[in-house]
Design a protein around this motif. Structure first.
Motif, PDB file in Angstrom:
ATOM      1  N   GLY A 110      10.192  -2.123  -3.236  1.00 13.88           N
ATOM      2  CA  GLY A 110       9.812  -1.277  -2.073  1.00 13.88           C
ATOM      3  C   GLY A 110      10.637  -1.607  -1.017  1.00 13.88           C
ATOM      4  O   GLY A 110      10.452  -1.034   0.299  1.00 13.88           O
ATOM      5  N   PHE A 111      11.714  -2.611  -1.091  1.00 14.74           N
ATOM      6  CA  PHE A 111      12.659  -2.846   0.023  1.00 14.74           C
ATOM      7  C   PHE A 111      13.961  -2.401  -0.229  1.00 14.74           C
ATOM      8  O   PHE A 111      14.196  -2.051  -1.225  1.00 14.74           O
ATOM      9  N   SER A 112      14.793  -2.292   0.872  1.00 15.76           N
ATOM     10  CA  SER A 112      16.174  -2.004   0.624  1.00 15.76           C
ATOM     11  C   SER A 112      17.053  -2.878  -0.353  1.00 15.76           C
ATOM     12  O   SER A 112      16.557  -3.930  -0.485  1.00 15.76           O
ATOM     13  N   PRO A 113      17.821  -2.285  -0.904  1.00 18.79           N
ATOM     14  CA  PRO A 113      18.691  -3.181  -1.891  1.00 18.79           C
ATOM     15  C   PRO A 113      19.394  -4.374  -1.098  1.00 18.79           C
ATOM     16  O   PRO A 113      19.368  -5.354  -1.730  1.00 18.79           O
ATOM     17  N   THR A 114      19.399  -4.294   0.120  1.00 20.57           N
ATOM     18  CA  THR A 114      19.892  -5.473   0.818  1.00 20.57           C
ATOM     19  C   THR A 114      19.074  -6.456   0.912  1.00 20.57           C
ATOM     20  O   THR A 114      19.315  -7.771   0.967  1.00 20.57           O
ATOM     21  N   THR A 115      17.708  -6.034   1.062  1.00 20.45           N
ATOM     22  CA  THR A 115      16.767  -7.280   1.298  1.00 20.45           C
ATOM     23  C   THR A 115      16.438  -7.874   0.159  1.00 20.45           C
ATOM     24  O   THR A 115      16.175  -8.962  -0.317  1.00 20.45           O
ATOM     25  N   LEU A 116      16.427  -7.048  -1.023  1.00 18.17           N
ATOM     26  CA  LEU A 116      16.237  -7.558  -2.397  1.00 18.17           C
ATOM     27  C   LEU A 116      17.457  -8.505  -2.832  1.00 18.17           C
ATOM     28  O   LEU A 116      16.933  -9.561  -3.521  1.00 18.17           O
ATOM     29  N   ALA A 117      18.769  -8.242  -2.588  1.00 21.76           N
ATOM     30  CA  ALA A 117      19.614  -9.073  -2.620  1.00 21.76           C
ATOM     31  C   ALA A 117      19.608 -10.428  -2.042  1.00 21.76           C
ATOM     32  O   ALA A 117      19.878 -11.442  -2.611  1.00 21.76           O
ATOM     33  N   PHE A 118      19.000 -10.325  -0.716  1.00 20.03           N
ATOM     34  CA  PHE A 118      18.952 -11.545   0.012  1.00 20.03           C
ATOM     35  C   PHE A 118      17.801 -12.437  -0.730  1.00 20.03           C
ATOM     36  O   PHE A 118      18.005 -13.509  -0.762  1.00 20.03           O
ATOM     37  N   CYS A 119      16.697 -11.793  -1.296  1.00 19.38           N
ATOM     38  CA  CYS A 119      15.729 -12.452  -1.935  1.00 19.38           C
ATOM     39  C   CYS A 119      16.037 -13.383  -3.233  1.00 19.38           C
ATOM     40  O   CYS A 119      15.672 -14.322  -3.679  1.00 19.38           O
ATOM     41  N   GLN A 120      17.012 -12.496  -3.757  1.00 20.58           N
ATOM     42  CA  GLN A 120      17.752 -12.990  -5.061  1.00 20.58           C
ATOM     43  C   GLN A 120      18.624 -14.063  -4.986  1.00 20.58           C
ATOM     44  O   GLN A 120      18.725 -14.916  -5.718  1.00 20.58           O
ATOM     45  N   THR A 121      19.488 -14.148  -3.729  1.00 20.78           N
ATOM     46  CA  THR A 121      20.550 -14.874  -3.602  1.00 20.78           C
ATOM     47  C   THR A 121      20.369 -15.924  -2.580  1.00 20.78           C
ATOM     48  O   THR A 121      21.149 -17.141  -2.766  1.00 20.78           O
TER      49      THR A 121
END
Length: 181
Positions: A120-131
């Motif tokens: 439910g978050f923006s792709p940027t936030t999801l990329a932050f959490c993954q990287t």
């Protein structure tokens, strides 16, 4: 027939110019108030401020992030307070100031996220959490400084939402921990 305006000449002209000076002290006071409270400059200048209860966030040192700057977290606190109060104009103003402000502020918010994120978050936030590893200060700062303006805006909006969700829970846990012997 319209009368022609009278042109002021000589010493009277200087007196008129003195009477038309701008009130720089009032403008400076409005700028300081807007910065301190997180409100817009226009509302601070018009003295139509309203406030939201917001968490007190201490200044953040840039040393763990690899820079020699200390960030004032007042704008982040005002954004969280505006989100908790559901005040959209104040939230937009605070998020815009954070977008154009020091990148250490969103990096500090991101590096110390108190909860694991779901969907439910923006792709940027999801990329932050993954990287970026949890509490990875250097990596969080590098992630933030390389974001485009629109990505940074979305990321900050998500961070404010996350912290607005987490802070009441953290306060409740702290109060429960103190009440038990």
């Amino acid at each position: 027939m319209r009368p022609t305006p009278r042109r002021i000449m000589g010493p009277e002209r200087r007196l008129e110019a003195i009477a038309m000076t701008k009130d720089h002290a009032c403008k400076d006071r409005a700028r300081r108030t807007a910065h301190r409270t997180g409100a817009s400059y226009t509302s601070a200048r018009a003295r139509t401020l309203h406030t939201h209860s917001a968490p007190t966030l201490p200044p953040v040192s840039g040393r763990p992030f690899g820079i020699s700057v200390t960030a004032d977290m007042t704008v982040a606190a005002s954004a969280i307070g505006a989100r908790l109060a559901d005040c959209e104009p104040c939230l937009v103003s605070a998020v815009d100031r954070m977008t154009w402000g020091l990148p250490l502020v969103p990096a500090a918010m991101a590096a110390s996220l108190p909860v694991e994120l779901g969907d439910g978050f923006s792709p940027t936030t999801l990329a932050f959490c993954q990287t970026v590893p949890r509490h990875g200060h250097h990596e969080a700062y590098r992630f933030v400084i390389y974001l485009e303006e629109d990505e940074l805006h979305d990321f900050i909006t998500d961070l404010v939402d996350i912290w607005a969700y987490a802070i009441p829970q953290l306060i409740h846990l702290r109060a429960a921990g103190r009440s038990t012997p």
